[in-house]
Design a protein around this motif. Structure first.
Motif, PDB file in Angstrom:
ATOM      1  N   PRO A  49      76.265  70.382  27.004  1.00  0.00           N
ATOM      2  CA  PRO A  49      77.578  70.940  27.354  1.00  0.00           C
ATOM      3  C   PRO A  49      78.624  69.873  27.687  1.00  0.00           C
ATOM      4  CG  PRO A  49      75.842  72.096  28.525  1.00  0.00           C
ATOM      5  CD  PRO A  49      75.208  70.914  27.880  1.00  0.00           C
ATOM      6  N   PHE A  50      78.180  68.734  28.222  1.00  0.00           N
ATOM      7  CA  PHE A  50      79.157  67.661  28.463  1.00  0.00           C
ATOM      8  C   PHE A  50      79.760  67.174  27.147  1.00  0.00           C
ATOM      9  CE2 PHE A  50      76.706  66.122  32.464  1.00  0.00           C
ATOM     10  CZ  PHE A  50      77.236  67.184  33.169  1.00  0.00           C
TER      11      PHE A  50
ATOM     12  N   ASN B 163      78.202  68.000  19.636  1.00  0.00           N
ATOM     13  CA  ASN B 163      76.861  68.545  19.866  1.00  0.00           C
ATOM     14  C   ASN B 163      75.899  67.974  18.844  1.00  0.00           C
ATOM     15  OD1 ASN B 163      78.084  71.909  20.556  1.00  0.00           O
ATOM     16  ND2 ASN B 163      77.995  70.110  21.846  1.00  0.00           N
ATOM     17  N   VAL B 164      76.329  68.028  17.588  1.00  0.00           N
ATOM     18  CA  VAL B 164      75.458  67.563  16.512  1.00  0.00           C
ATOM     19  C   VAL B 164      75.179  66.073  16.668  1.00  0.00           C
ATOM     20  CG1 VAL B 164      75.284  67.230  14.034  1.00  0.00           C
ATOM     21  CG2 VAL B 164      76.159  69.382  14.935  1.00  0.00           C
ATOM     22  N   GLY B 165      76.229  65.308  16.950  1.00  0.00           N
ATOM     23  CA  GLY B 165      76.054  63.854  17.083  1.00  0.00           C
ATOM     24  C   GLY B 165      75.078  63.510  18.196  1.00  0.00           C
ATOM     25  N   TYR B 166      75.227  64.206  19.311  1.00  0.00           N
ATOM     26  CA  TYR B 166      74.351  63.903  20.455  1.00  0.00           C
ATOM     27  C   TYR B 166      72.910  64.318  20.173  1.00  0.00           C
ATOM     28  CZ  TYR B 166      72.048  64.426  24.910  1.00  0.00           C
ATOM     29  OH  TYR B 166      71.128  64.353  25.909  1.00  0.00           O
ATOM     30  N   ALA B 167      72.774  65.564  19.663  1.00  0.00           N
ATOM     31  CA  ALA B 167      71.412  66.052  19.402  1.00  0.00           C
ATOM     32  C   ALA B 167      70.715  65.151  18.390  1.00  0.00           C
ATOM     33  CB  ALA B 167      71.472  67.490  18.899  1.00  0.00           C
TER      34      ALA B 167
ATOM     35  N   ARG C 103      84.237  80.130  21.574  1.00  0.00           N
ATOM     36  CA  ARG C 103      85.191  79.626  20.592  1.00  0.00           C
ATOM     37  C   ARG C 103      85.278  78.115  20.657  1.00  0.00           C
ATOM     38  NH1 ARG C 103      89.490  82.556  18.911  1.00  0.00           N
ATOM     39  NH2 ARG C 103      90.972  81.061  19.723  1.00  0.00           N
ATOM     40  N   MET C 104      85.301  77.610  21.878  1.00  0.00           N
ATOM     41  CA  MET C 104      85.591  76.193  22.002  1.00  0.00           C
ATOM     42  C   MET C 104      84.377  75.410  22.481  1.00  0.00           C
ATOM     43  SD  MET C 104      89.084  74.831  23.506  1.00  0.00           S
ATOM     44  CE  MET C 104      89.555  73.139  23.288  1.00  0.00           C
ATOM     45  N   MET C 105      83.848  75.793  23.626  1.00  0.00           N
ATOM     46  CA  MET C 105      82.745  75.025  24.189  1.00  0.00           C
ATOM     47  C   MET C 105      81.436  75.543  23.594  1.00  0.00           C
ATOM     48  SD  MET C 105      84.270  72.886  25.662  1.00  0.00           S
ATOM     49  CE  MET C 105      85.961  72.604  26.094  1.00  0.00           C
ATOM     50  N   THR C 106      81.117  75.039  22.418  1.00  0.00           N
ATOM     51  CA  THR C 106      80.069  75.650  21.613  1.00  0.00           C
ATOM     52  C   THR C 106      78.683  75.450  22.209  1.00  0.00           C
ATOM     53  OG1 THR C 106      80.086  73.647  20.325  1.00  0.00           O
ATOM     54  CG2 THR C 106      81.327  75.491  19.461  1.00  0.00           C
TER      55      THR C 106
END
Lengths: 355, 408
Positions: free
Chosen positions: B79-80, B93-97, B166-169
């Protein structure tokens, strides 16, 4: 005699009130127009007694809101000039409309009433004189606010207005050469003639280049997009009225819209026949429907043309991006000024050839 | 009173902070200014309206992302990462995961990969819309903003049923994605993609040959390919300068090498080229989305590893293994092996890198983000010198500096 004075006073009151009343309509037109252009509803409901009123009350609500806001005078402003500036701007906007005719001379009961506040023989010069005067209001507002962004806005505005006034002044010289008068009512009357038997002799037909130049200069004079650099909010925040709040801000706001009404009025009068209804001269109308109805019809024709140009201002604003300061100056001095001179030259030659 | 003022000015004189020359007009451009997207500050030294000196300053939106992450489990950082580049949270999200998965040495199922690609490309379109729209507002063209935001709204309409927000996926999980694609979503996506194109055409019709727009953007803030590389530019800003570098092509991940798409390039690296590159990239993203929708494989959306993925609820309630795994993942978090990893993806702004150091515990020892606009913003002060204030605004918004990502 008393009646004449009463008529005079009524006219003197009606014209500015009409201009002021145009402002909320124009604000509404702008908001709804921008909504229409941008594919969104815009303010379409201000419910009063359960009716939506199509959002027409929105500008009134705006004004009430602005009245109730705290009126802030920042600490380090030049108080006298800071307070004077909005009044100057509004004064100019009010008074300029005085010479614009909104109907032909009304002849009723043995009296002749020109349907304009002041039928003066220097009408066009009066407009230009007052338009230059409005620079002071803006410049003083920018300077007295003691804020760099305001100062920049004031400087941009004065430079822009003075530059485009030259182009504007030169662009109407063609009109003066064609109609040979400065009296606006006579200019409007002369446009009732027909050219080649079918084409109304409107200024735009006789002076197409002059019209385009005047239109562009009018946009610059009223600080509208694409020439809204003095208040470019993305660059210099809000320009010269940055430090103004409450009703003083509203005065600048109103003055801008009133300037638009005046500019549209001048464009209509000079280039679009003023109060003329095409192919229906006053004499024909009076014979058919009587003088009062004729006057009303002419006022309606004038208003219709006026509102078309008010809409045009809105239309352009929401379509094009903004100029940059140096590009604006380049356009004014390097393109518009030579073209205006060329227009005068060509007009002169044609007039000479026609004799 | 005088003494303190004098003393303070002496202190300021002594400080190492660069100062504007005294013969110029100092103007504080931001942090509270309509066009300082987020909270950026540039100290300008003006000569008239020409910018002679410019000192950018960052840090007004510093939120301790990296430090906070050191006290959270790997899952709690997701979430951060939404809040980094808040214009396209899905890509963060994708980059971090992806970085954590690289650290773990696992490969996620094909379907999860394709869903991640979908999320990335939809986010890219929405990010470019959010970049171009306000950029054109800064240039005074407000109408195109609304057209672009309609496109963005369509993307959000797709992201919302996918992620629930919508925003904080916060959509990715270590080892896959949170939810599968809902029913009917694919048809809707096709529809939305199709209806987006006319809006983009409208925007281009208003701008591409608009003389005022071209005059405002051509040769404004131009940067040479060499300079762009040495500043560390990536993404659209680098490609606008004519360098064909895109992580999706250069170091493909998630089957990007199987999708057909082009890398739009600019010639001069100026504001106009950056606009054009972003505009064309949206069409390429649409192409990728269409291909993903066509070839979406079936299968699981999470890897099957009890040490990494939460067990199904009935196992938690009915089996001791399930309960223990659930407890361990929630309390301790997943435990990657000790080591370090640098993983990078092509985010909307450029190369988004995550450098993660693990000490073998359930919390990252250190996370360092390489946000694309940090490198791009370095050049800002140099690029605006000699230009007018109006150009500074145009250049800033064309670079798409997102303060959330810049300051972290």
């Amino acid at each position: 005699m008393v009646l004449e004075y009463i008529i005079m006073i009524v006219k003197a009151l009606v014209a500015p009130i009409a201009v002021v009343c145009c402002v909320p309509i124009e604000v509404w037109l702008e908001r709804r127009g921008s909504g229409f252009i941008q594919d969104r509803p815009g303010p379409n409901r201000i419910p009063i007694f359960g009716r939506r009123n199509a959002g027409l009350i929105q500008p009134v609500a705006d004004v009430v809101k602005l009245f109730l806001k705290e009126d802030i005078i920042p600490a380090n402003v030049n108080r006298t000039l800071f307070l004077l500036a909005p009044f100057l701007v509004v004064f100019v906007a009010f008074t300029t409309f005085a010479v614009i005719p909104y109907g032909d001379v009304l002849e009723i009961g043995g009296m002749t009433i020109p349907l304009q506040v002041a039928d003066v023989n220097f009408g066009l010069l009066y407009i230009f004189a007052l338009a230059s005067f409005s620079v002071y209001g803006v410049l003083l507002a920018g300077w007295s606010s003691n804020n760099k962004y305001s100062l920049m806005g004031g400087l941009r505005c004065s430079a822009q207005m003075i530059s485009y006034e030259i182009a504007m002044g030169l662009s109407v010289i063609g009109i003066l050469m064609v109609f040979e008068t400065l009296r606006l009512n006579e200019i409007a009357r002369a446009q009732g003639n027909l050219l080649f038997g079918f084409l109304p002799a409107w200024g735009v037909v006789l002076q197409p280049l002059g019209f385009i130049l005047f239109l562009v200069a009018a946009f610059a004079e009223t600080n509208r997009t694409p020439f809204d650099l003095p208040e470019a909010d993305s660059e210099i925040v809000a320009g010269y009225h940055l430090e103004y709040s409450s009703i003083k801000f509203a005065m600048f706001f109103m003055a801008e819209y009133m300037a638009m009404v005046v500019a549209s009025g001048v464009i209509v009068t000079l280039f679009f026949g003023g109060w003329q209804i095409p192919w229906l001269p006053t004499a024909t109308l009076v014979a058919a429907v009587g003088p009062i109805v004729t006057a009303l019809l002419q006022i309606a024709a004038f208003a219709a043309k006026l509102f078309f140009f008010l809409w045009f201002f809105v239309w352009v604003r929401w379509t094009v991006p903004r100029f940059r300061y140096d590009q604006l100056m380049g356009l004014g001095w390097k393109v518009m000024l030579p073209l205006a001179l060329l227009n005068i030259f060509v007009t002169g030659i044609i007039l000479l050839l026609i004799g | 009173m005088e003494v303190t003022t004098e003393k303070r000015s002496q202190d300021v004189e002594k400080s190492a902070y660069p100062r504007i020359s005294s013969d110029l007009t100092p103007v504080n451009f931001g942090p509270s200014h309509p066009t300082m997207h987020g909270a950026l500050r540039v100290m300008l030294g003006l000569d008239g309206e020409t910018i002679v000196e410019a000192i950018p300053e960052i840090g007004y939106l510093h939120r301790c992302f990296e430090k906070m992450s050191e006290h959270r489990t790997y899952h709690q950082v997701i979430p951060f990462s939404d809040r980094l580049n808040y214009a396209s949270p899905g890509m963060n999200n994708v980059g971090y995961a992806m970085a954590v998965e690289k650290l773990l040495g696992i490969e996620i199922p094909k379907r999860a990969q394709y869903i991640r690609v979908l999320l990335c490309e939809l986010s890219r379109i929405s990010d470019h819309c959010l970049c171009l729209g306000p950029q054109l507002v800064d240039l005074g063209a407000l109408t195109v903003y609304w057209y672009l935001f309609q496109v963005r709204e369509k993307m959000y309409d797709l992201i919302e049923p996918l992620c629930g927000a919508r925003m904080m996926t916060s959509y990715t999980r270590i080892g896959g994605v949170a939810e599968d694609i809902p029913d009917g979503w694919i048809d809707r996506a096709r529809e939305m993609i199709k209806t987006s194109k006319p809006l983009l055409e409208d925007v281009q019709g208003l701008l591409n040959k608009n003389r005022i727009f071209i005059d405002r953007t051509r040769w404004i803030g131009a940067i040479s390919p060499e300079d762009a590389i040495s500043y560390g530019f990536t993404g659209p800003c680098l490609r606008a300068a004519g360098v064909p570098y895109d992580v999706r092509k250069a170091y493909p991940y998630y089957d990007y090498d199987r999708f057909e798409f082009d890398i739009p390039l600019g010639d001069n690296g100026d504001t106009f080229d950056r606009y054009m590159v972003r505009m064309k990239e949206m069409y390429q993203s649409i192409r990728i989305v269409e291909q993903v929708l066509e070839n979406l494989p079936d299968g699981p959306i999470m890897i099957d590893d009890p040490k990494l993925t939460l067990p199904p609820k009935e196992n938690v309630y009915n089996e001791i293994e399930g309960l223990i795994h659930h407890f361990k993942i929630i309390i301790d978090g997943i435990r990657p092996p000790a080591g370090e990893v640098y993983s990078y993806t092509e985010a909307a702004n450029g190369e988004l890198g995550f450098y993660i150091v693990s000490d073998g515990s359930g919390q990252p020892y250190r996370i360092k983000v390489r946000p694309p606009c940090y490198a791009v913003y370095q050049a800002y002060g140099e690029l605006i010198k000699g230009h007018l204030i109006a150009d500074a605004v145009a250049i800033l918004s064309s670079m798409n500096i997102v303060a959330g990502e810049l300051d972290r």
